[in-house]
Each structure stands twice: as C-alpha cells, then as structure tokens.
Write an enzyme that holds these catalytic residues in place. Sequence first.
Site, PDB file in Angstrom:
ATOM      1  N   LYS A 147       0.839  -1.210   0.000  1.00  0.00           N
ATOM      2  CA  LYS A 147       0.000   0.000   0.000  1.00  0.00           C
ATOM      3  C   LYS A 147       0.868   1.250   0.000  1.00  0.00           C
ATOM      4  O   LYS A 147       0.563   2.233  -0.683  1.00  0.00           O
ATOM      5  CB  LYS A 147      -0.944  -0.023   1.210  1.00  0.00           C
ATOM      6  N   GLN A 199      -5.172  -1.988   9.302  1.00  0.00           N
ATOM      7  CA  GLN A 199      -4.959  -3.310   8.708  1.00  0.00           C
ATOM      8  C   GLN A 199      -5.530  -4.415   9.603  1.00  0.00           C
ATOM      9  O   GLN A 199      -5.228  -4.478  10.788  1.00  0.00           O
ATOM     10  CB  GLN A 199      -3.456  -3.536   8.483  1.00  0.00           C
ATOM     11  N   ASP A 204     -11.531   1.888   3.154  1.00  0.00           N
ATOM     12  CA  ASP A 204     -11.719   0.441   3.004  1.00  0.00           C
ATOM     13  C   ASP A 204     -13.201   0.086   2.839  1.00  0.00           C
ATOM     14  O   ASP A 204     -13.542  -1.020   2.443  1.00  0.00           O
ATOM     15  CB  ASP A 204     -11.169  -0.291   4.235  1.00  0.00           C
TER      16      ASP A 204
END
Length: 285
Positions: free
Chosen positions: A53, A97, A120
Amino acid sequence: MSATIIDGKAISVDIKNEAKNEALELKKRGIEPCLAVVLVGDNSASRVYVNNKKKACEYCEIKSLSYELPEDTTEEELLSLIDELNASDNVNGILVQLPLPKHIDESKVILKISPEKDVDCFHPYNVGAIFTGGEGFKPCTPAGVIELIKRSGCEIAGKNCVVIGRSNIVGKPVAMLLMAENGTVTICHSGTKNMSEICRNADIIVVATGKINTLTKDMVKEGAVVIDVGINRNDEGKLCGDVDFFNVKEVAGFITPVPGGVGPMTIAMLMKNCVTATKMQNGIK
C-alpha cells in the site's frame, strides 16, 4: 476454444495512473491526498500488504503516513489514535490493517473511523450506502471485480450473474454492485442445493469462498465470464484461487488468473478511494 485471460495487473496500472493524474491535479490546487495506515502487531502477511500500500501511494502521488504499533497496544490507545486521525485536516483516508490482535474488538475500531475517511468501506454507513445506492465509497475488492469485468469489454446489464460466497467483505457487496450495474444476481453459498445448475445458466460468475476447486468446468457454460477472488495454496504450496483454472478456461469466455487477477485491483481501488475521499472532503466533484 480457450478463455481470454483478464490481466488484473495491467488494468490495475491503468486505474493507478488515473488516480495519480487526479492526485497531481489536486496538488496543483494545493491539496495533497493523504492515507494513514495503521498496523498493530507483527503479522507477516499484514506487513506485506501494508508495504504494498505504501508503494502504491508513492506511485500515485498520495502521501502515506504509517503507524506501526506493538502487539500489546491497548484497544483504548488504538481508538485514541483513530480519533486523532479523524480530527486531522491533513489525513483524507484511514486504513487499519486487519486482522487485529485478539484483545482488540475489530467492530469498535471500524465504527470509530469517520465514514468520510473510511477508504476500506467497512463502516456500516458506507456499507449501507452500497445497499441503498447512496453516495460514498465502494469496497476495494468488490469494486475491483466490477472494473475487471467492465474494462474487459463485458456487459453486465441484463446478464445472469452468480456470486458464490456470501461474506460481508466480498460476496454480499459484489452482488449489490452487480445489481447496481443492472445485472440479475443470484447468490450461492454452502446451503445452496442446486449450485451446479444455477451456475450453468450464468453469464458472469464471481467466486469468493476460500476453497480450492469450488467452481469446476462442468458448472460453467460456454463463453461465461469467470472472476476468481480466492487466494489459497494447493498441495504443492503454489498460489491458486477458488476456480479449477486450467479446466474452466477451456469453456469460459473470460477468466481471471490467480495470482495476477483480482489481487492487484484491491490496492488500485484503494488509491482511487483515497483520491475520491480527498475530493469529497474538499467539495470537489
């Protein structure tokens, strides 16, 4: 006949280039898109994802902030950091995460992230927007699936679409996004009795079960589009998907490989969401 292999790497580069161009345009206006990535603990797979990322942010001209916290970080400390990132005008997207260590409640963390920075798309507000057709972000992997189909020149409108798998992360949202494109959608799962028959009538099949050989050649009609979201390891330790790729590609019209299909799209769509968040927060259409 053998299927056209959908090149997720090439399509993901196109999308990252689009995000990069938009980011450069924003920079001309004095606005720098910024993504904050939070990693708790030392999960090796998570570390790989986070590094990928960061590299994508660098490529797309998006500023990347990294918060690598120890395994014993308390839930309160993590929620406090998210509060700070929510309040910061310099941070446009927040990504925590997953998975998190067992002592931290993931649902509390997801709820704490501001919906307008939830790149997300896990916050219930953004999930609800997918179901109601509202404005907001689209979850990265499901949105990537849609882009793979459309950018391969395949029509979704009016087609019979089958989604195998009903997870909150892929199965349910990808079904909603296919419906938003005017596809006629059936969701199959472990309780479906006539799955082979349903799949044989499908023009588009998206498979997301996490089980090797969920979709076999006898379940696919000639010319169908097959998108494989699964990531597994076979008996030889090689990466493979949920689809019996080598046999299914003999009948399908289009098919994604594993690796190199859906995987690269997830991070590309994250970059797109980060730019979208920056524009929305600055009142730019």
